[in-house]
Scaffold this motif. Structure first.
Motif, PDB file in Angstrom:
ATOM      1  N   LEU A 106       0.823  -1.195   0.000  1.00 51.92           N
ATOM      2  CA  LEU A 106       0.000   0.000   0.000  1.00 51.92           C
ATOM      3  C   LEU A 106       0.864   1.254   0.000  1.00 51.92           C
ATOM      4  N   SER A 107       1.945   1.244   0.758  1.00 52.45           N
ATOM      5  CA  SER A 107       2.817   2.425   0.818  1.00 52.45           C
ATOM      6  C   SER A 107       3.337   2.796  -0.566  1.00 52.45           C
ATOM      7  N   ASP A 108       3.729   1.800  -1.342  1.00 56.06           N
ATOM      8  CA  ASP A 108       4.239   2.084  -2.678  1.00 56.06           C
ATOM      9  C   ASP A 108       3.124   2.453  -3.644  1.00 56.06           C
ATOM     10  N   LEU A 109       1.942   1.871  -3.463  1.00 54.26           N
ATOM     11  CA  LEU A 109       0.811   2.247  -4.307  1.00 54.26           C
ATOM     12  C   LEU A 109       0.384   3.693  -4.053  1.00 54.26           C
ATOM     13  N   LYS A 110       0.534   4.172  -2.832  1.00 58.58           N
ATOM     14  CA  LYS A 110       0.256   5.580  -2.552  1.00 58.58           C
ATOM     15  C   LYS A 110       1.241   6.472  -3.315  1.00 58.58           C
ATOM     16  N   LYS A 111       2.497   6.072  -3.373  1.00 56.48           N
ATOM     17  CA  LYS A 111       3.488   6.853  -4.125  1.00 56.48           C
ATOM     18  C   LYS A 111       3.140   6.867  -5.612  1.00 56.48           C
ATOM     19  N   PHE A 112       2.751   5.715  -6.134  1.00 54.49           N
ATOM     20  CA  PHE A 112       2.319   5.645  -7.526  1.00 54.49           C
ATOM     21  C   PHE A 112       1.122   6.563  -7.754  1.00 54.49           C
ATOM     22  N   SER A 113       0.148   6.513  -6.851  1.00 52.13           N
ATOM     23  CA  SER A 113      -1.079   7.281  -7.011  1.00 52.13           C
ATOM     24  C   SER A 113      -0.818   8.779  -6.980  1.00 52.13           C
TER      25      SER A 113
END
Length: 349
Positions: free
Chosen positions: A223-230
């Motif tokens: 999730l932490s990396d998906l937030k960065k992507f988002s």
């Protein structure tokens, strides 16, 4: 944002066995809400399945196009030697938008053992569902071809391209292609009960045969990396792909042929139910059949990341005799609708 209805729904679905692990992140106009099950945090690995199409493959294609490594109008014959006549003019863009006519097909272990060229030949030997550019058919096999042509364009493996061109520049800390069966802090998301008998714990049979993640998906994200992507997507940052490609990527290229599709992205319109009432027409995102999704509404400054192990949980609940994917799709619709109802109750609409 409290999102109390949403929190209750997530807890009830976990209690009902629809999933055993979940994480939900909602960001709207600078406000955030985060819900998760026990033993899940921002760094827990989830099998994102087909979300990898827009998290890995499509951004790398757009990077390559921006660098003139390839053109979206390039035909398959630029990248593969043995292309049947009726498929010779299929373009990179048609693969990205699922309008190539290429059908999803199983990959034999024998072809996988001989490498990308043999796998491409096996995919291309199957009859097209329709002449290229005249229809729509979601095709994992077409995305496999995109992964192969990326490797040929750069002379590097897809995994190396991800690590050097996406993970490093965007500051991802854990997301990766391969994890061990007993990887710490990972949600159980794959289908087979005897996971120790698998070479890699992926739910997608093609990826399992190929012994690696591929252009069609199968990576493990947090999730932490998906937030960065988002946040990168919302900012239209050139770190993901050139800024002038964002509008192109988020347009609808299928019209009335089928569900809306951008350059990799799923385009939300009245034909697509899984985003419920939360995401208006013109929104975009993608799902993973493991029970994951990510969607964006630029005008509303909203994005929602949903991570679950729904297909694994439902399969286990059914004694590993399969699962009803329709229930997974309904789950996504219900969760998005619950967020919408919470927004209404909290006067955030």
């Amino acid at each position: 944002m409290l999102l109390s209805r949403t929190a209750e729904l997530l807890q009830q679905k976990q209690k009902d066995g629809d999933f055993t692990s979940y994480a939900l992140f909602v960001s709207r106009r600078g406000e955030e809400a985060f819900f998760h099950s026990a033993q899940v945090d921002g760094d827990t690995y989830f099998d994102i399945a087909s979300m990898g199409k827009v998290l890995v493959t499509a951004p790398l294609i757009l990077q390559a196009a921006g660098e003139k490594k390839l053109s979206l109008d390039d035909p398959l014959t630029r990248f593969f030697r043995h292309v049947p006549e009726e498929k010779r003019e299929i373009t990179v863009k048609q693969l990205l938008t699922h309008t190539s006519g290429i059908v999803r097909c199983p990959i034999s272990p024998e072809a996988a053992g001989r490498g990308a060229e043999a796998v491409a030949e096996e995919i291309l030997k199957h009859p097209l569902a329709f002449p290229p550019g005249t229809g729509y058919l979601y095709s994992c096999s077409g995305m496999l071809l995109l992964g192969f042509l990326l490797e040929r364009s750069y002379g590097l493996s897809l995994e190396t391209l991800f690590e050097t061109r996406l993970k490093g520049p965007l500051g991802y800390t854990r997301s990766r292609f391969n994890i061990a069966v007993d990887e710490p802090n990972a949600a159980l998301c794959y289908r087979s009960e005897d996971v120790n008998g698998l070479p890699h714990p992926w739910d997608d049979e093609n990826i399992r045969v190929l012994q690696t993640s591929a252009g069609s998906g199968g990576q493990f994200f947090t999730l932490s990396d998906l937030k960065k992507f988002s946040e990168t997507v919302m900012a239209k940052s050139g770190g993901l792909y050139p800024e002038n490609y964002y509008a192109l990527a988020e347009a609808d290229y299928t019209g009335k042929c089928g569900e809306g599709r951008g350059l990799g992205w799923l385009y939300v319109d009245g034909r697509y139910p899984q985003t419920g009432r939360l995401f208006p027409a013109g929104s975009f995102g993608h799902c993973g059949h493991t029970g994951t999704s990510i969607f964006f509404d630029r005008a509303g400054r909203l994005y929602v990341i949903l991570l679950t192990n729904a297909t694994r949980a439902l399969n286990r609940k059914n004694g590993f005799r399969g699962y009803d994917y329709g229930r997974v799709c309904q789950m996504r619709e219900e969760i998005h609708n619950a967020i919408y109802e919470d927004f209404a109750a909290e006067k955030l609409l």
